[in-house]
Design an enzyme around this catalytic site. Structure first.
Site, mmCIF file in Angstrom:
data_model
loop_
_atom_site.group_PDB
_atom_site.id
_atom_site.type_symbol
_atom_site.label_atom_id
_atom_site.label_comp_id
_atom_site.label_asym_id
_atom_site.label_seq_id
_atom_site.Cartn_x
_atom_site.Cartn_y
_atom_site.Cartn_z
ATOM 1 N NE ARG A 24 14.222 25.757 -20.813
ATOM 2 C CZ ARG A 24 14.695 24.763 -21.555
ATOM 3 N NH1 ARG A 24 15.682 24.976 -22.366
ATOM 4 N NH2 ARG A 24 14.160 23.569 -21.506
ATOM 5 C CG ASP A 78 20.619 20.423 -12.575
ATOM 6 O OD1 ASP A 78 21.299 19.587 -13.205
ATOM 7 O OD2 ASP A 78 19.723 21.107 -13.094
ATOM 8 C CB CYS A 122 5.203 23.378 -10.987
ATOM 9 S SG CYS A 122 4.223 24.323 -12.138
ATOM 10 C CD GLU A 181 -0.970 15.955 -15.967
ATOM 11 O OE1 GLU A 181 -1.125 16.624 -17.010
ATOM 12 O OE2 GLU A 181 -0.109 16.218 -15.121
ATOM 13 C CG HIS A 233 -0.157 20.037 -16.914
ATOM 14 N ND1 HIS A 233 0.323 18.825 -17.313
ATOM 15 C CD2 HIS A 233 0.817 20.930 -17.233
ATOM 16 C CE1 HIS A 233 1.516 18.974 -17.853
ATOM 17 N NE2 HIS A 233 1.845 20.250 -17.806
ATOM 18 C CG LEU A 234 -4.139 25.450 -14.497
ATOM 19 C CD1 LEU A 234 -4.919 26.390 -13.566
ATOM 20 C CD2 LEU A 234 -4.773 25.483 -15.882
ATOM 21 N N GLY A 235 0.681 25.189 -15.389
ATOM 22 C CA GLY A 235 1.971 25.889 -15.385
ATOM 23 C C GLY A 235 2.208 26.767 -16.599
ATOM 24 C CB ALA A 236 2.681 26.044 -20.059
HETATM 25 P P1 NAD Z 1 15.309 22.445 -18.321
HETATM 26 O O1 NAD Z 1 15.731 21.387 -19.248
HETATM 27 O O2 NAD Z 1 15.704 23.844 -18.581
HETATM 28 O O3 NAD Z 1 15.784 22.084 -16.844
HETATM 29 C C1 NAD Z 1 15.721 20.790 -16.307
HETATM 30 C C2 NAD Z 1 16.919 20.655 -15.381
HETATM 31 O O4 NAD Z 1 16.803 19.393 -14.720
HETATM 32 C C3 NAD Z 1 18.257 20.667 -16.122
HETATM 33 O O5 NAD Z 1 19.106 21.671 -15.605
HETATM 34 C C4 NAD Z 1 18.822 19.289 -15.860
HETATM 35 O O6 NAD Z 1 20.214 19.310 -15.692
HETATM 36 C C5 NAD Z 1 18.121 18.893 -14.575
HETATM 37 N N1 NAD Z 1 18.077 17.465 -14.344
HETATM 38 C C6 NAD Z 1 17.977 16.464 -15.255
HETATM 39 N N2 NAD Z 1 17.987 15.277 -14.614
HETATM 40 C C7 NAD Z 1 18.086 15.545 -13.296
HETATM 41 C C8 NAD Z 1 18.155 14.721 -12.143
HETATM 42 N N3 NAD Z 1 18.099 13.397 -12.222
HETATM 43 N N4 NAD Z 1 18.244 15.329 -10.933
HETATM 44 C C9 NAD Z 1 18.295 16.687 -10.830
HETATM 45 N N5 NAD Z 1 18.251 17.502 -11.899
HETATM 46 C C10 NAD Z 1 18.140 16.944 -13.120
HETATM 47 O O7 NAD Z 1 13.720 22.311 -18.231
HETATM 48 P P2 NAD Z 1 12.680 23.390 -17.702
HETATM 49 O O8 NAD Z 1 12.162 24.151 -18.865
HETATM 50 O O9 NAD Z 1 13.251 24.105 -16.544
HETATM 51 O O10 NAD Z 1 11.504 22.420 -17.236
HETATM 52 C C11 NAD Z 1 11.600 21.663 -16.059
HETATM 53 C C12 NAD Z 1 10.419 20.719 -15.930
HETATM 54 O O11 NAD Z 1 9.218 21.446 -15.873
HETATM 55 C C13 NAD Z 1 10.228 19.744 -17.078
HETATM 56 O O12 NAD Z 1 9.804 18.504 -16.558
HETATM 57 C C14 NAD Z 1 9.088 20.335 -17.874
HETATM 58 O O13 NAD Z 1 8.406 19.385 -18.621
HETATM 59 C C15 NAD Z 1 8.254 20.889 -16.760
HETATM 60 N N6 NAD Z 1 7.325 21.934 -17.180
HETATM 61 C C16 NAD Z 1 6.076 21.921 -16.651
HETATM 62 C C17 NAD Z 1 5.187 22.901 -16.981
HETATM 63 C C18 NAD Z 1 3.802 22.888 -16.426
HETATM 64 O O14 NAD Z 1 2.889 23.293 -17.114
HETATM 65 N N7 NAD Z 1 3.596 22.427 -15.214
HETATM 66 C C19 NAD Z 1 5.566 23.922 -17.880
HETATM 67 C C20 NAD Z 1 6.854 23.909 -18.401
HETATM 68 C C21 NAD Z 1 7.735 22.904 -18.037
HETATM 69 C C1 MLT Z 2 5.451 21.703 -20.842
HETATM 70 O O1 MLT Z 2 6.149 20.721 -20.598
HETATM 71 O O2 MLT Z 2 5.748 22.536 -21.695
HETATM 72 C C2 MLT Z 2 4.230 21.926 -20.015
HETATM 73 O O3 MLT Z 2 3.909 20.869 -19.234
HETATM 74 C C3 MLT Z 2 3.150 22.624 -20.700
HETATM 75 C C4 MLT Z 2 2.039 21.867 -21.359
HETATM 76 O O4 MLT Z 2 2.043 20.660 -21.470
HETATM 77 O O5 MLT Z 2 1.120 22.521 -21.785
#
Ligand code: NAD
Ligand code: MLT
Length: 528
Positions: A152, A172, A231, A262, A280-283
């Site tokens: 996503r 991916d 991120c 964290e 950790h401000l992504g969301a």
């Molecule tokens: P998602 O599940 O939609 O996408 C993750 C993708 O990673 C998938 O398409 C999957 O096929 C791929 N993947 C899995 N293992 C893999 C590997 N070994 N090598 C390459 N690709 C691989 O998830 P998302 O919603 O896009 O979130 C992605 C990441 O971001 C997650 O770790 C999530 O926790 C993190 N995140 C962080 C924040 C933040 O606040 N910083 C906010 C939201 C999500």
């Molecule tokens: C998540 O994985 O959804 C993000 O890291 C957001 C959070 O932990 O607040």
């Protein structure tokens, strides 16, 4: 009805109004409990609502005595021991997608900040120094952005970065080249992405196989002057190795929103001028938090008050319509599981389930787990549910084999179940005539018409006159009314099996008398 008790480990309740105002829900907010407190606190709660501030480790899960659901208000579930939760029958849910745009926009903010030294210049100017020489940045246009993870967030980042005139490549393993083409991304191998990217941005989950993915060895494959953006999750990048490569100049700069531990306020990475960081401000946007909180409230209310499981990461879940459509089939699988659990003899080695005709289009995890739950319920003393039943079966050495065939036999939709034990192999074929009209239409490949409800007396005998009559008389003498009866036999004078639906329980002494009748074997009293 007792109130549903929810333990929440973060403060912000905005968007949770439906849950907070629900008359049958009690929410207790205990922000960031330390691990000792957490282990005691968890007792008595039906649900746990968390973000990334706590680690739900095995000891916490084992200390929970009522916990049914762990709900992660966000995407990443790497702070939950999913294996232990599953074994204990606890559903782990998350809210995927609610913060995609926020995390994507934050990633882009980090990329721009890093490329143009915005935070560093901002801090210096605010300290009273006007310095333009120090902060010569780099353009994005014409550069290669490498994405690890094209789910996503990765996809949204790609869509937007194309408008900066960048070429986007991604690794991916679960995404097709065709999907990549559709959104303007070239899908490549991991090594190709590492070698070619000018900026490498991470958008994959933290798992056993992605932990430390970027380390000394993988950094050595990258271009001199590459830039790293994380991120996604701390720990996917080895922080010590990153520090050394940033110091040496091999990595020109890094932008990090997430860290191995964290919260953290001290890291040697913070001392480097070429590192941009956020806590950790992504969301962390109003929109994402409200969207997620609304979804959390709906998910928990659906689960506790309608029995609908959504967004579970440890069992496949389904939407409301599918859930309703599945109910009669789930009912049949439960009855068949309970029937065979009481019918078979010997140590169970294997259960082969074949979904036939229209049956094969349904969510087979839920069907199979419903069967296994009721089957095991006949002989294990564990609180079983759809989450832990398949795990417990595996632990007990029971192999469960599932197959699906689209063409049906005599009936439109049937399920064939063979149970192999160390003593025998028995099979049944079940079907649905209507929602409340379930049938076992074959038993051990012999045609039958057994209604799997209430109390069933079953016995095997050699097919000869008089036996069924004697049993009928005995039941009558003991005040047991017969509702329905079916005699299945392989051939005239061969093996016969009788199934009698009766209106009340049959006492052991009556069952013993039936067992002692000449020609009768395998007497079972099945309660469904
Ligand atoms: P998602 O599940 O939609 O996408 C993750 C993708 O990673 C998938 O398409 C999957 O096929 C791929 N993947 C899995 N293992 C893999 C590997 N070994 N090598 C390459 N690709 C691989 O998830 P998302 O919603 O896009 O979130 C992605 C990441 O971001 C997650 O770790 C999530 O926790 C993190 N995140 C962080 C924040 C933040 O606040 N910083 C906010 C939201 C999500
Ligand atoms: C998540 O994985 O959804 C993000 O890291 C957001 C959070 O932990 O607040």
């Amino acid at each position: 009805m007792n109130k549903i008790k929810i333990l929440m480990t973060y403060k912000n309740t905005e968007g949770l109004e439906k849950l907070l105002n629900h008359p049958q829900v009690q929410i207790d907010i205990k922000p960031k409990p330390d691990s000792e407190d957490f282990m005691n606190l968890i007792k008595g709660y039906d649900a746990l609502l968390i973000r990334s501030e706590v680690r739900v480790i095995e000891q916490v899960i084992n200390n929970a005595d009522k916990l049914k659901v762990i709900c992660r208000a966000g995407t990443g579930v790497d702070n939950v021991d999913i294996k232990s939760a599953t074994k204990k029958g606890i559903i782990v849910m998350n809210v995927p997608g609610g913060n995609t745009i926020s995390a994507c926009e934050h990633t882009i903010g980090l990329i721009l900040s890093m490329m143009r030294n915005i935070p560093q210049a901002h801090a210096l100017l605010k300290s009273g120094i006007w310095d333009r020489e120090k902060f010569i940045g780099s353009e994005l246009q014409g550069k290669i952005l490498g994405l690890l993870g094209l789910g996503r967030i990765g996809s949204e980042v790609a869509r937007r970065m194309l408008s900066f005139g960048m070429r986007i490549i991604a690794y991916d393993p679960y995404v097709s080249e065709e999907y990549g083409r559709q959104i303007g991304v070239e899908i490549k191998s991991l090594d190709e992405v590492l070698c070619e990217a000018d900026i490498l941005s991470l958008h994959l989950p933290k798992t056993e196989s992605t932990k430390n993915l970027l380390n000394k060895e993988t950094f050595s494959k990258m271009k001199y002057g590459v830039r790293i953006v994380n991120c996604a999750r701390g720990g996917i990048v080895n922080e010590q190795d990153l520090y050394e490569e940033l110091k040496s100049g091999k990595i020109a700069s890094a932008a990090l929103d997430v860290f191995d531990k964290e919260p953290t306020t001290s890291s040697q990475l913070f001392e480097l001028p070429n590192v941009v960081v956020t806590p950790h401000l992504g969301a962390a946007t109003e929109e994402a938090q409200t969207k997620i909180a609304n979804e959390v409230a709906d998910m928990l209310i659906d689960y506790f008050f309608s029995g609908i499981t959504r967004n579970a990461v440890n069992i496949p879940s389904c939407d409301l319509d599918t859930y309703k459509k599945m109910q009669p089939y789930v009912g049949l699988m439960e009855k068949l599981g309970s029937f065979q659990g009481q019918f078979v003899e010997g140590g169970v080695k294997e259960i082969d389930i074949e979904y036939i005709g229209d049956f094969h289009k349904l969510n087979s995890y839920i069907l199979t787990a419903s069967y296994i739950k009721k089957f095991l319920d006949c002989f294990v003393d564990i609180d079983l549910n759809l989450v832990n039943a398949p795990v417990i079966a595996k632990e007990r050495g029971i192999k469960v084999v599932e197959t699906k065939v689209s063409e049906n036999k005599e009936f439109k939709e049937t399920v064939s179940i063979k149970v192999i034990t160390d003593k025998e192999t028995t099979s049944i074929l079940g079907t649905i005539f209507s929602e409340k009209n379930l049938r076992i239409v074959e038993i051990d490949n012999i045609y039958s018409d057994i209604e799997p409800v209430g109390y069933i007396l079953s016995f095997s005998n050699t097919d000869k006159p008089g036996i069924v009559g004697k049993v009928g008389t005995l039941l009558g003498e003991n005040g047991i009314n017969i509702a329905k009866m079916f005699v299945a036999r392989d051939k005239k004078g061969g093996r016969a099996m009788t199934f009698i639906n009766v209106d009340s329980e049959i006492k052991k002494d009556v069952l013993d008398k039936i067992s002692n009748m000449d020609g009768v074997t395998r007497v079972k009293f099945i309660k469904l």
